[in-house]
Design a protein around this motif. Structure first.
Motif, PDB file in Angstrom:
ATOM      1  N   ARG A 182       0.604  -1.077  -0.115  1.00 55.96           N
ATOM      2  CA  ARG A 182      -0.452  -0.024   0.019  1.00 55.96           C
ATOM      3  C   ARG A 182       0.395   1.440   0.098  1.00 55.96           C
ATOM      4  O   ARG A 182       0.413   2.736  -0.569  1.00 55.96           O
ATOM      5  N   ALA A 183       1.838   0.960   0.123  1.00 53.89           N
ATOM      6  CA  ALA A 183       2.442   2.304   0.516  1.00 53.89           C
ATOM      7  C   ALA A 183       3.351   2.970  -1.056  1.00 53.89           C
ATOM      8  O   ALA A 183       3.598   3.579  -1.663  1.00 53.89           O
ATOM      9  N   GLU A 184       3.799   1.806  -2.257  1.00 51.10           N
ATOM     10  CA  GLU A 184       3.292   1.734  -3.648  1.00 51.10           C
ATOM     11  C   GLU A 184       1.743   2.208  -4.175  1.00 51.10           C
ATOM     12  O   GLU A 184       2.061   2.654  -5.265  1.00 51.10           O
ATOM     13  N   LEU A 185       1.391   1.593  -3.679  1.00 55.66           N
ATOM     14  CA  LEU A 185      -0.501   1.326  -4.239  1.00 55.66           C
ATOM     15  C   LEU A 185      -1.344   1.582  -2.778  1.00 55.66           C
ATOM     16  O   LEU A 185      -2.004   0.897  -2.809  1.00 55.66           O
ATOM     17  N   PRO A 186      -1.812   2.587  -2.600  1.00 55.66           N
ATOM     18  CA  PRO A 186      -2.676   3.146  -1.308  1.00 55.66           C
ATOM     19  C   PRO A 186      -4.470   2.416  -1.818  1.00 55.66           C
ATOM     20  O   PRO A 186      -4.831   2.066  -0.375  1.00 55.66           O
ATOM     21  N   GLU A 187      -4.498   1.995  -2.793  1.00 60.67           N
ATOM     22  CA  GLU A 187      -6.135   1.576  -3.121  1.00 60.67           C
ATOM     23  C   GLU A 187      -5.596  -0.176  -2.870  1.00 60.67           C
ATOM     24  O   GLU A 187      -7.237  -0.308  -3.179  1.00 60.67           O
ATOM     25  N   LEU A 188      -5.164  -0.089  -2.663  1.00 59.42           N
ATOM     26  CA  LEU A 188      -4.573  -1.840  -2.910  1.00 59.42           C
ATOM     27  C   LEU A 188      -5.132  -2.356  -1.392  1.00 59.42           C
ATOM     28  O   LEU A 188      -5.792  -2.152  -0.795  1.00 59.42           O
ATOM     29  N   THR A 189      -6.233  -3.679  -2.328  1.00 59.21           N
ATOM     30  CA  THR A 189      -7.050  -4.321  -1.179  1.00 59.21           C
ATOM     31  C   THR A 189      -6.958  -5.604  -0.837  1.00 59.21           C
ATOM     32  O   THR A 189      -5.915  -6.116  -1.284  1.00 59.21           O
ATOM     33  N   ALA A 190      -6.910  -5.732   0.412  1.00 57.68           N
ATOM     34  CA  ALA A 190      -6.641  -6.838   0.940  1.00 57.68           C
ATOM     35  C   ALA A 190      -7.537  -8.113   0.028  1.00 57.68           C
ATOM     36  O   ALA A 190      -6.383  -9.449  -0.371  1.00 57.68           O
ATOM     37  N   GLN A 191      -8.409  -8.244  -0.227  1.00 56.99           N
ATOM     38  CA  GLN A 191      -8.836  -9.724  -0.955  1.00 56.99           C
ATOM     39  C   GLN A 191      -7.715  -9.045  -2.595  1.00 56.99           C
ATOM     40  O   GLN A 191      -7.084 -10.890  -2.561  1.00 56.99           O
ATOM     41  N   SER A 192      -7.613  -8.546  -3.008  1.00 59.68           N
ATOM     42  CA  SER A 192      -5.943  -8.636  -3.869  1.00 59.68           C
ATOM     43  C   SER A 192      -5.236  -9.088  -4.058  1.00 59.68           C
ATOM     44  O   SER A 192      -4.021  -9.714  -4.308  1.00 59.68           O
ATOM     45  N   VAL A 193      -4.615  -8.657  -2.452  1.00 58.43           N
ATOM     46  CA  VAL A 193      -3.122  -9.045  -2.049  1.00 58.43           C
ATOM     47  C   VAL A 193      -3.559 -10.915  -2.102  1.00 58.43           C
ATOM     48  O   VAL A 193      -2.601 -11.614  -2.854  1.00 58.43           O
ATOM     49  N   TYR A 194      -4.491 -11.049  -1.362  1.00 53.81           N
ATOM     50  CA  TYR A 194      -4.161 -12.886  -1.097  1.00 53.81           C
ATOM     51  C   TYR A 194      -4.645 -13.736  -2.556  1.00 53.81           C
ATOM     52  O   TYR A 194      -4.017 -14.371  -2.994  1.00 53.81           O
ATOM     53  N   VAL A 195      -5.553 -12.813  -3.246  1.00 58.42           N
ATOM     54  CA  VAL A 195      -5.570 -13.175  -4.885  1.00 58.42           C
ATOM     55  C   VAL A 195      -4.142 -13.475  -5.575  1.00 58.42           C
ATOM     56  O   VAL A 195      -3.760 -14.451  -5.876  1.00 58.42           O
ATOM     57  N   VAL A 196      -3.801 -12.374  -5.555  1.00 55.71           N
ATOM     58  CA  VAL A 196      -2.436 -12.174  -5.632  1.00 55.71           C
ATOM     59  C   VAL A 196      -0.707 -13.315  -5.295  1.00 55.71           C
ATOM     60  O   VAL A 196      -0.261 -14.046  -5.991  1.00 55.71           O
ATOM     61  N   LEU A 197      -1.265 -12.837  -4.094  1.00 53.57           N
ATOM     62  CA  LEU A 197      -0.199 -14.479  -2.950  1.00 53.57           C
ATOM     63  C   LEU A 197      -0.507 -15.928  -3.677  1.00 53.57           C
ATOM     64  O   LEU A 197       0.223 -16.461  -4.024  1.00 53.57           O
ATOM     65  N   GLY A 198      -1.613 -15.836  -3.974  1.00 52.22           N
ATOM     66  CA  GLY A 198      -2.115 -17.177  -3.982  1.00 52.22           C
ATOM     67  C   GLY A 198      -1.471 -17.735  -5.350  1.00 52.22           C
ATOM     68  O   GLY A 198      -1.217 -19.052  -5.759  1.00 52.22           O
ATOM     69  N   ASP A 199      -1.859 -16.992  -6.563  1.00 48.92           N
ATOM     70  CA  ASP A 199      -1.330 -17.313  -8.188  1.00 48.92           C
ATOM     71  C   ASP A 199       0.192 -17.081  -7.641  1.00 48.92           C
ATOM     72  O   ASP A 199      -0.031 -17.935  -8.870  1.00 48.92           O
ATOM     73  N   LEU A 200       0.886 -16.266  -7.040  1.00 49.11           N
ATOM     74  CA  LEU A 200       1.865 -16.433  -7.835  1.00 49.11           C
ATOM     75  C   LEU A 200       3.051 -17.391  -6.828  1.00 49.11           C
ATOM     76  O   LEU A 200       3.999 -17.345  -7.715  1.00 49.11           O
ATOM     77  N   THR A 201       2.386 -17.591  -5.805  1.00 47.47           N
ATOM     78  CA  THR A 201       2.358 -18.952  -5.047  1.00 47.47           C
ATOM     79  C   THR A 201       2.341 -20.024  -5.908  1.00 47.47           C
ATOM     80  O   THR A 201       3.380 -21.395  -6.339  1.00 47.47           O
ATOM     81  N   ASP A 202       1.212 -20.174  -7.078  1.00 53.02           N
ATOM     82  CA  ASP A 202       1.373 -21.323  -7.708  1.00 53.02           C
ATOM     83  C   ASP A 202       2.142 -21.334  -9.192  1.00 53.02           C
ATOM     84  O   ASP A 202       2.395 -22.407  -9.158  1.00 53.02           O
ATOM     85  N   LEU A 203       2.469 -20.055  -9.133  1.00 52.11           N
ATOM     86  CA  LEU A 203       3.447 -20.502 -10.093  1.00 52.11           C
ATOM     87  C   LEU A 203       4.337 -20.536  -9.729  1.00 52.11           C
ATOM     88  O   LEU A 203       5.595 -20.659 -10.876  1.00 52.11           O
ATOM     89  N   GLN A 204       5.178 -20.691  -9.354  1.00 50.91           N
ATOM     90  CA  GLN A 204       6.299 -20.694  -8.494  1.00 50.91           C
ATOM     91  C   GLN A 204       6.912 -19.379  -8.356  1.00 50.91           C
ATOM     92  O   GLN A 204       8.511 -19.244  -8.279  1.00 50.91           O
ATOM     93  N   MET A 205       6.373 -18.398  -7.631  1.00 55.21           N
ATOM     94  CA  MET A 205       7.095 -17.217  -8.638  1.00 55.21           C
ATOM     95  C   MET A 205       7.470 -16.739  -6.782  1.00 55.21           C
ATOM     96  O   MET A 205       8.306 -15.895  -6.866  1.00 55.21           O
TER      97      MET A 205
END
Length: 161
Positions: A49-72
């Motif tokens: 949020r320091a870089e993107l103040p409007e970022l939601t918790a839901q977005s972070v969880y979705v991105v974390l899950g997706d990037l973990t599945d991709l092994q990034m």
């Protein structure tokens, strides 16, 4: 081999290579995890949020899950802690966790090659090919030992960073 991407351009290229669109949300989460390794989702949200103040918790969880599945990203779950994330992927390193303050340190593979441990299969087992051995060391870091006036550990028990 450890994949270390670093920087928005490198992360963007990695996202494209994995067939993902490059979005502000993904880049903010990747940068937050890279700069704050071994962090839980809530801390990643705060840093992103320091870089993107409007970022939601839901977005972070979705991105974390997706990037973990991709092994990034790598997700690991220490005892008595929420899942932690890091950008160090593609190798078989382990983690040492201070049971007093919660600090997490990377520890190289116990034997030097992956997987570090070879299981012993008994006659009733259905053996499998091991790809990763996930070892978690738990102890008390030197800072906590000093502040709590604990006796020093024998040198063979100390894990050097």
């Amino acid at each position: 081999m450890t994949e270390d991407f670093g920087g928005h351009d490198a992360w963007a290229a990695a996202l494209r290579a994995h067939g993902r669109r490059v979005t502000k949300q993904r880049l903010a989460v990747l940068a937050a995890v890279e700069h704050h390794p071994h962090s839980p989702a809530e801390s990643i949200l705060a840093a992103a949020r320091a870089e993107l103040p409007e970022l939601t918790a839901q977005s972070v969880y979705v991105v974390l899950g997706d990037l973990t599945d991709l092994q990034m990203l790598r997700r690991f779950e220490p005892p008595h802690s929420p899942a932690l994330y890091e950008t160090r992927v593609g190798d078989n390193h382990h983690h040492a966790i201070c049971v007093s303050c919660g600090r997490v340190e990377d520890v190289e593979c116990a034997v030097g090659h992956a997987p570090c441990l070879t299981p012993h299969w008994d006659k009733n087992s259905r053996p499998m090919t091991i790809q990763i051995a996930d070892v978690m060391y738990q102890g008390i870091c030197q800072d906590c030992q000093q502040s709590q006036k604990l006796p020093p550990q024998r040198q063979s028990q100390v894990i050097e960073k």
